[in-house]
Write a protein that holds these residues in place. Sequence first.
Motif, mmCIF file in Angstrom:
data_model
loop_
_atom_site.group_PDB
_atom_site.id
_atom_site.type_symbol
_atom_site.label_atom_id
_atom_site.label_comp_id
_atom_site.label_asym_id
_atom_site.label_seq_id
_atom_site.Cartn_x
_atom_site.Cartn_y
_atom_site.Cartn_z
ATOM 1 N N ASP A 30 0.847 -1.187 0.000
ATOM 2 C CA ASP A 30 0.000 0.000 0.000
ATOM 3 C C ASP A 30 0.886 1.242 0.000
ATOM 4 O O ASP A 30 1.320 1.728 1.037
ATOM 5 C CB ASP A 30 -0.910 0.001 1.232
ATOM 6 N N ARG A 31 1.169 1.759 -1.203
ATOM 7 C CA ARG A 31 2.028 2.940 -1.335
ATOM 8 C C ARG A 31 1.285 4.233 -1.040
ATOM 9 O O ARG A 31 1.892 5.294 -0.945
ATOM 10 C CB ARG A 31 2.619 3.009 -2.749
ATOM 11 N N PRO A 359 18.272 -1.460 -0.193
ATOM 12 C CA PRO A 359 17.872 -0.045 -0.324
ATOM 13 C C PRO A 359 17.068 0.232 -1.596
ATOM 14 O O PRO A 359 16.144 1.058 -1.582
ATOM 15 C CB PRO A 359 19.213 0.700 -0.344
ATOM 16 N N LEU A 360 17.403 -0.463 -2.688
ATOM 17 C CA LEU A 360 16.645 -0.280 -3.929
ATOM 18 C C LEU A 360 15.223 -0.812 -3.773
ATOM 19 O O LEU A 360 14.255 -0.172 -4.212
ATOM 20 C CB LEU A 360 17.344 -1.003 -5.075
ATOM 21 N N LEU A 361 15.101 -1.967 -3.141
ATOM 22 C CA LEU A 361 13.781 -2.544 -2.927
ATOM 23 C C LEU A 361 12.943 -1.665 -2.006
ATOM 24 O O LEU A 361 11.749 -1.473 -2.232
ATOM 25 C CB LEU A 361 13.915 -3.950 -2.332
ATOM 26 N N ALA A 368 6.816 7.905 -4.615
ATOM 27 C CA ALA A 368 7.717 8.833 -5.296
ATOM 28 C C ALA A 368 8.571 8.133 -6.344
ATOM 29 O O ALA A 368 9.167 8.796 -7.199
ATOM 30 C CB ALA A 368 8.616 9.539 -4.285
ATOM 31 N N ASN A 369 8.623 6.801 -6.305
ATOM 32 C CA ASN A 369 9.438 6.056 -7.257
ATOM 33 C C ASN A 369 8.656 5.707 -8.522
ATOM 34 O O ASN A 369 9.164 4.997 -9.374
ATOM 35 C CB ASN A 369 9.972 4.772 -6.607
ATOM 36 N N ARG A 370 7.408 6.191 -8.637
ATOM 37 C CA ARG A 370 6.614 6.031 -9.847
ATOM 38 C C ARG A 370 6.588 7.350 -10.606
ATOM 39 O O ARG A 370 6.891 8.403 -10.037
ATOM 40 C CB ARG A 370 5.197 5.611 -9.488
ATOM 41 N N GLY A 510 10.029 20.718 -1.569
ATOM 42 C CA GLY A 510 10.766 19.540 -2.018
ATOM 43 C C GLY A 510 9.943 18.778 -3.026
ATOM 44 O O GLY A 510 8.782 19.054 -3.262
ATOM 45 N N ALA A 511 10.579 17.785 -3.653
ATOM 46 C CA ALA A 511 9.891 17.010 -4.686
ATOM 47 C C ALA A 511 8.717 16.276 -4.093
ATOM 48 O O ALA A 511 8.810 15.666 -3.043
ATOM 49 C CB ALA A 511 10.866 16.021 -5.319
#
Length: 531
Positions: A30-31, A359-361, A368-370, A510-511
């Motif tokens: 759940d992002r 860390p990547l996972l 924010a990674n989409r 910020g972003a």
Amino acid sequence: MNRESEKRAERIAVLVPAVLMFTLGLWGLDRGGMWRDEAVTFQVARRSTTQIWHLLGSVDAVHGLYYLLMHLVLAAHADEMVLRLPSVCGAAAAAGLVAALGTRLARPRVGLWAGLLYAITPMVGHYAQEGRSYALVAAGVAGATLLLVRAVRGGSWWPYGVVLALTCVLHEFAVLVLPAHACTLALARVPGRVRRGWLCAAVGAVVVLLPLMLVSQGQAAQVAWLTTPDGRSVEDLLRQFTGPDQLVVGPYVALMVLGLRAPGPRREVSLTAVALPLLVVPPALLMGVSQLQPLYDDRYVLYALAGAPLLAAAGAERLARALGRLRAPVTRAPRAVPRRAGALLGVLAVGGVLVVQLPLLQADRSAANRPDDLAADAAAVARRVRSGDPVLFLPSLERRAALAYPADFRGTRDVALQVPAAADGSLYGREVRADELRRRLGRLRSVWVVCEPSALQPSWTPWNRTERAKLAVLNEEFVPRREYVSRGITLRLYVRRAQRVPVSTSRPPGAGTEAGSTPSDSPSISVRTTR
């Protein structure tokens, strides 16, 4: 090892990667928001089957079977976690099937290592948490490949043909696995009866897929945004398949190269003959075709990734055997590293890779990674725009936030909309003609514009008359009063030029964040209009 112990080892080798993949898939599922492609799945799948069928005649036919499947899933409970759950299950199934391939083609510990490597690959984890079809397609291709091996060894061809046909209909680019399987049979030098059996199954799958291919060819505008792949695309795909961290890429590729030389059984299909074509052929073909008409995107060949961990696991097995021979006394026959100890060492090595890529996972679990976060965009509108306020989407596809999160737009008036998306059989609805839009905007004293940031650039050229009319009227008759900028959208309040008020802009610190006036800063709308 007796047969019962072997069966237990095989079951463990398949089950452990599947459980690990399922666990990683549930982690952070759940992002808090959908991005644009997931939102399309969410809003289309909640339509009636008649409305979905209406849509497929004009757009997105390539995802038709997936939308119908998700229609059944979301009928039980429509939320974002349920939306992504089929992909989690598909990724878990794919990890187990990759392990089963390694077990069937080599030995249980090779299958275990391959399945674990597949499960911890960041690209797999990414699409395991996407409300799209790609993880399910990867599972279907892995299942078809396992059935291919079974059929070559004397099994029936019809299960292979059925699974392959369903997978291709789920996404038509899965058909590129057929040339890969043809290469597998050529490398294995199978007898003529096996080739004929495979050819019948393959032709059957293509016949089933043909109507979808013909329909989707007329909808090629959907992928007009794709670009021609180049050498950088190949390098990026390699990093995606192995893991983008430099500490992982080098050893991973070295094990894959070592796996190419791993011995296979005589007169039978080998692990290398299965894994290498699966890894290379579909991406190479799609990249080659894309030199003429761009169709390539790495997610379209996610299923080819399965070849990488299989080759790496085969290389690790070869390395383990070589180390076993070094440890054996010169006067005695060579012996390999004990099975349990070797399997445990391999699992520990995979654990080390997981630690490096953790860390990547973890970062991938963030919205924010989409490419965008429609929940945040819709919330920004809800904070600024009041019930009854007119809203204009620029371009029309920016309506996706309203379709994904209608509660945040409740009470607002969509100035340009003529026919809603579900009734129109489109993704974003049908808008009024340019002259009607000018009349509607002409009655307004102010309007909120939800726009894509690039649409505000002077270089942006609207694609149809209605979009051009939006820009023209806004530039000629209105001036911006307030602007709120987030990562995915720009929200502007335009007022009629006669008011001559200064522009007040507030931008995020910020972003992905927003700062600005409170809703009470919005002017009251005294003029009411009807469509």
